[in-house]
Structure formats: structure tokens, C-alpha cells
Design a protein around this motif. Structure first.
Motif, PDB file in Angstrom:
ATOM      1  N   GLY A 188       0.785  -1.222   0.000  1.00 31.39           N
ATOM      2  CA  GLY A 188       0.000   0.000   0.000  1.00 31.39           C
ATOM      3  C   GLY A 188       0.821   1.278   0.000  1.00 31.39           C
ATOM      4  O   GLY A 188       0.359   2.311  -0.492  1.00 31.39           O
ATOM      5  N   PHE A 189       2.040   1.229   0.537  1.00 32.83           N
ATOM      6  CA  PHE A 189       2.854   2.442   0.637  1.00 32.83           C
ATOM      7  C   PHE A 189       3.079   3.129  -0.714  1.00 32.83           C
ATOM      8  O   PHE A 189       2.862   4.346  -0.826  1.00 32.83           O
ATOM      9  N   PRO A 190       3.487   2.401  -1.759  1.00 34.93           N
ATOM     10  CA  PRO A 190       3.661   3.092  -3.043  1.00 34.93           C
ATOM     11  C   PRO A 190       2.360   3.668  -3.590  1.00 34.93           C
ATOM     12  O   PRO A 190       2.374   4.680  -4.293  1.00 34.93           O
ATOM     13  N   LYS A 191       1.250   3.050  -3.252  1.00 32.04           N
ATOM     14  CA  LYS A 191      -0.044   3.566  -3.709  1.00 32.04           C
ATOM     15  C   LYS A 191      -0.408   4.846  -2.971  1.00 32.04           C
ATOM     16  O   LYS A 191      -0.948   5.779  -3.567  1.00 32.04           O
ATOM     17  N   ILE A 192      -0.119   4.912  -1.688  1.00 34.30           N
ATOM     18  CA  ILE A 192      -0.343   6.138  -0.923  1.00 34.30           C
ATOM     19  C   ILE A 192       0.540   7.255  -1.480  1.00 34.30           C
ATOM     20  O   ILE A 192       0.087   8.377  -1.695  1.00 34.30           O
ATOM     21  N   GLU A 205      -5.106  -0.698   2.092  1.00 33.20           N
ATOM     22  CA  GLU A 205      -3.925  -1.559   2.065  1.00 33.20           C
ATOM     23  C   GLU A 205      -2.873  -1.097   3.067  1.00 33.20           C
ATOM     24  O   GLU A 205      -2.334  -1.906   3.822  1.00 33.20           O
ATOM     25  N   PHE A 206      -2.571   0.195   3.076  1.00 31.95           N
ATOM     26  CA  PHE A 206      -1.500   0.701   3.932  1.00 31.95           C
ATOM     27  C   PHE A 206      -1.889   0.690   5.408  1.00 31.95           C
ATOM     28  O   PHE A 206      -1.237   0.050   6.230  1.00 31.95           O
ATOM     29  N   PHE A 207      -2.964   1.376   5.747  1.00 30.97           N
ATOM     30  CA  PHE A 207      -3.370   1.455   7.152  1.00 30.97           C
ATOM     31  C   PHE A 207      -3.987   0.145   7.642  1.00 30.97           C
ATOM     32  O   PHE A 207      -3.849  -0.212   8.807  1.00 30.97           O
ATOM     33  N   GLY A 208      -4.665  -0.563   6.734  1.00 30.72           N
ATOM     34  CA  GLY A 208      -5.167  -1.891   7.083  1.00 30.72           C
ATOM     35  C   GLY A 208      -4.034  -2.843   7.411  1.00 30.72           C
ATOM     36  O   GLY A 208      -4.147  -3.679   8.303  1.00 30.72           O
ATOM     37  N   GLY A 209      -2.929  -2.693   6.696  1.00 37.89           N
ATOM     38  CA  GLY A 209      -1.739  -3.504   7.002  1.00 37.89           C
ATOM     39  C   GLY A 209      -1.214  -3.225   8.401  1.00 37.89           C
ATOM     40  O   GLY A 209      -0.849  -4.145   9.133  1.00 37.89           O
ATOM     41  N   THR A 238      -2.092   7.955  -9.390  1.00 38.15           N
ATOM     42  CA  THR A 238      -2.207   6.558  -8.952  1.00 38.15           C
ATOM     43  C   THR A 238      -3.598   6.285  -8.400  1.00 38.15           C
ATOM     44  O   THR A 238      -4.209   5.258  -8.705  1.00 38.15           O
ATOM     45  N   TRP A 239      -4.106   7.199  -7.580  1.00 40.63           N
ATOM     46  CA  TRP A 239      -5.433   7.017  -6.987  1.00 40.63           C
ATOM     47  C   TRP A 239      -6.505   6.996  -8.063  1.00 40.63           C
ATOM     48  O   TRP A 239      -7.454   6.216  -7.985  1.00 40.63           O
TER      49      TRP A 239
END
Length: 140
Positions: A32-36, A70-74, A42-43
Motif C-alpha cells: 500500500g505504501f507506493p499507492k499512498i 492496504e497501507f493502514f489496514g496492514g 495513482t489514486w
């Protein structure tokens, strides 16, 4: 001897469950980090996959939601905090990812990761964080 040790120890099963939850959580943070960090372009791309569900409004918003899931859920999975909530968001995210690949006609090898994670997140939603999680600690 090893078989007896593993089958007779509920604590080892809980350690195993925690290991799976934590490692999947770390992988989702990395995913998720690269998506954030990808920003609006990207979004927008991520959110455009909602069209597979017939949703065409606000693709940037939906993409940002997927990146956050993805990021925070991780992080939530890694800590075992809000495991069921995080798993619900991640389940939805993997449904969209799977449908994107499926509708494109991608091969099984391409969509199998999203499908596998979909089942993992459903399992985590059902099971919760387990004994070695902040969810469990806070219930005490």
C-alpha cells in the motif's frame, strides 16, 4: 515428537495465527505504501477499477480509499487492532482487484494473489485478531 509438540499446544497455534496475521499485515503495508505515495494519478487509476462494479463516480476518492485500506489496514493487521474492520476493507479491496483482473481476461497466475488475499481477509474477518493481538489485550 515434533508432531506431539505441535498438536498438543494451543499456544503454538496462536503463535502461528499471529505470525500469519503479522506477516500479511507487513506485506500489505509494503503493497500500500507506493499507492499512498503515488498521489492523484495513482489514486485515479486505482479508483477507475470500481467501474467493474458499475461505479464510475469519484475514481480518485475510491483509489485513495483502496490505498489507505492496504497501507493502514496492514498496520491494523500487524498490530491486531481493529482486525475485523481492517479485514472488511481489505476484503472489499481484493474483490475489486480480483474483478479487475477477471474482467480483463487475465490468467490465473495474474489474479491468484488477489484471490488468495481475498480468502485470507475473509478468514481474518471471521477469526478476529487472535490471542496475541491488541484486540485481545484491550478486551481484558
Amino acid at each position: 515428537m515434533i508432531k506431539n509438540l505441535l498438536s498438543s499446544s494451543p499456544a503454538l497455534k496462536e503463535y502461528g495465527f499471529a505470525f500469519i496475521r503479522i506477516t500479511i499485515g507487513i506485506l500489505m503495508i509494503c503493497h500500500g505504501f507506493p499507492k499512498i505515495m503515488g498521489g492523484v494519478a495513482t489514486w485515479q487509476f486505482l479508483g477507475s477499477t470500481m467501474a467493474n462494479l458499475g461505479i464510475h463516480l469519484w475514481p480518485t476518492f475510491w483509489g485513495f480509499c483502496a490505498a489507505c485500506a492496504e497501507f493502514f489496514g496492514g498496520f491494523a493487521l500487524t498490530l491486531g487492532l481493529g482486525t475485523r474492520i481492517a479485514s472488511a476493507f481489505l476484503t472489499f479491496t481484493m474483490i475489486v482487484a480480483f474483478l479487475m483482473h477477471w474482467n480483463k481476461g487475465d490468467a490465473f497466475q495474474v489474479y491468484s494473489a488477489a484471490l488468495t488475499l481475498l480468502f485470507v481477509f475473509i478468514g481474518l474477518f471471521i477469526a478476529g485478531g487472535g490471542k496475541y493481538s491488541l484486540d485481545s489485550y484491550l478486551k481484558r
